[in-house]
Design a protein around this motif. Structure first.
Motif, mmCIF file in Angstrom:
data_model
loop_
_atom_site.group_PDB
_atom_site.id
_atom_site.type_symbol
_atom_site.label_atom_id
_atom_site.label_comp_id
_atom_site.label_asym_id
_atom_site.label_seq_id
_atom_site.Cartn_x
_atom_site.Cartn_y
_atom_site.Cartn_z
ATOM 1 N N SER A 64 16.465 67.131 35.650
ATOM 2 C CA SER A 64 15.808 67.273 34.348
ATOM 3 C C SER A 64 14.325 66.924 34.379
ATOM 4 O O SER A 64 13.606 67.219 33.419
ATOM 5 N N GLY A 65 13.866 66.239 35.419
ATOM 6 C CA GLY A 65 12.443 65.977 35.577
ATOM 7 C C GLY A 65 11.994 64.616 35.072
ATOM 8 O O GLY A 65 12.764 63.867 34.459
ATOM 9 N N PRO A 66 10.717 64.278 35.311
ATOM 10 C CA PRO A 66 10.181 62.961 34.966
ATOM 11 C C PRO A 66 10.295 62.597 33.491
ATOM 12 O O PRO A 66 10.543 61.435 33.163
ATOM 13 N N ALA A 67 10.098 63.562 32.577
ATOM 14 C CA ALA A 67 10.127 63.226 31.145
ATOM 15 C C ALA A 67 11.503 62.697 30.740
ATOM 16 O O ALA A 67 11.614 61.702 30.006
ATOM 17 N N ALA A 68 12.568 63.317 31.215
ATOM 18 C CA ALA A 68 13.920 62.846 30.892
ATOM 19 C C ALA A 68 14.196 61.497 31.554
ATOM 20 O O ALA A 68 14.837 60.623 30.955
ATOM 21 N N TYR A 69 13.700 61.319 32.777
ATOM 22 C CA TYR A 69 13.874 60.050 33.482
ATOM 23 C C TYR A 69 13.219 58.916 32.694
ATOM 24 O O TYR A 69 13.822 57.856 32.479
ATOM 25 N N VAL A 70 11.989 59.131 32.253
ATOM 26 C CA VAL A 70 11.259 58.107 31.506
ATOM 27 C C VAL A 70 11.933 57.832 30.168
ATOM 28 O O VAL A 70 12.069 56.671 29.748
#
Length: 259
Positions: free
Chosen positions: A135-141
């Motif tokens: 899902s990428g960095p935005a979802a991780y954060v």
């Protein structure tokens, strides 16, 4: 690696080395610095491959590598003795330091740390890896606060978390580096060597930590020859941020006793 030396600069000042968790940033320790810098020389740093310490990490990167990098930094600024404070992954670095160079450490404080893998934390880190890869960095954060803080604290601090999320996303590390750092902590296991660690050690754990069961700190307190446990009732995985008054009191009490 990027580092700062804060607080007292006189020769008699005891030195504290602060090592953050998976995020790797010196910024994590903001709630502690005001109460530490009046009495101590404080070293904070961004771990290799994170924050202001750019690097390309090896495929077999390990906690032992992180400890060696920190030792190189401390040798460069001529730190020969210190009290070490490490949160989560940073606590693993502390255990590795105690094995690699025990004479460096006057004491250590390990916060929500562990000495070998456990199924619950393995599941949490697998979810975080999947979020990053799929899902990428935005979802991780966005998901990060769910692992770090109690639900009521998240609800009451939405504005601060929005700012923190924006900062984290703007300074997000190279994803491959982060995946290698997660792999390093997943592979960490010093279970067979705990009895050899003589360093006076305080284990701070939180009963409501949903990322690392507090019993992992109890195990360390039982297994380390000079370990003791401070079990806090509230604050989640990062009570140094969510309940700094309680956390700072416990930390300062221990450091005062070591002095």
């Amino acid at each position: 690696m990027y580092h700062e030396i804060l607080g007292r600069q006189d020769a008699a000042a005891p030195t504290l080395v602060l090592s953050s968790g998976l995020g790797g940033s010196a910024r994590f320790w903001g709630p502690q610095l005001p109460v530490l810098t009046d009495h101590y020389r404080v070293v904070v740093y961004d771990q290799a491959g994170s924050g202001r310490s750019p690097a390309t990490l090896a495929d077999d990167y390990s906690i032992a590598d992180m400890a060696r990098e920190l030792l190189t930094l401390l040798d460069g600024i001529e730190v020969q003795r210190c009290h070490f404070i490490g949160h989560a992954l940073g606590g693993l670095v502390g255990l590795q330091l105690a094995l690699q160079r025990p004479q460096l450490l006057q004491s250590q404080v390990l916060i929500n740390a562990w000495s070998s893998p456990n199924p619950h934390s393995a599941r949490c880190f697998a979810v975080r890896k999947n979020l990053l890869r799929d899902s990428g960095p935005a979802a991780y954060v966005q998901a990060q606060a769910l692992f770090l803080y109690p639900a009521d604290w998240i609800a009451a601090n939405s504005a601060q978390l929005a700012e923190d999320d924006a900062h984290a996303l703007a300074h997000f590390p190279e994803p491959q580096n982060l995946l290698k750092r997660i792999a390093a902590l997943q592979g960490f296991d010093v279970e067979a060597h705990l009895s050899a660690i003589q360093t006076p050690t305080l284990l701070i754990a939180n009963r409501d930590d949903m990322l690392v069961p507090w019993q992992r700190s109890q195990h360390l307190a039982d297994a380390l020859p000079n370990g003791e446990l401070a079990l806090l009732e509230y604050g989640g995985h990062a009570s140094s941020v969510s309940d700094p008054a309680t956390f700072n009191r416990v930390l300062l009490d221990y450091l005062t006793r070591q002095a």
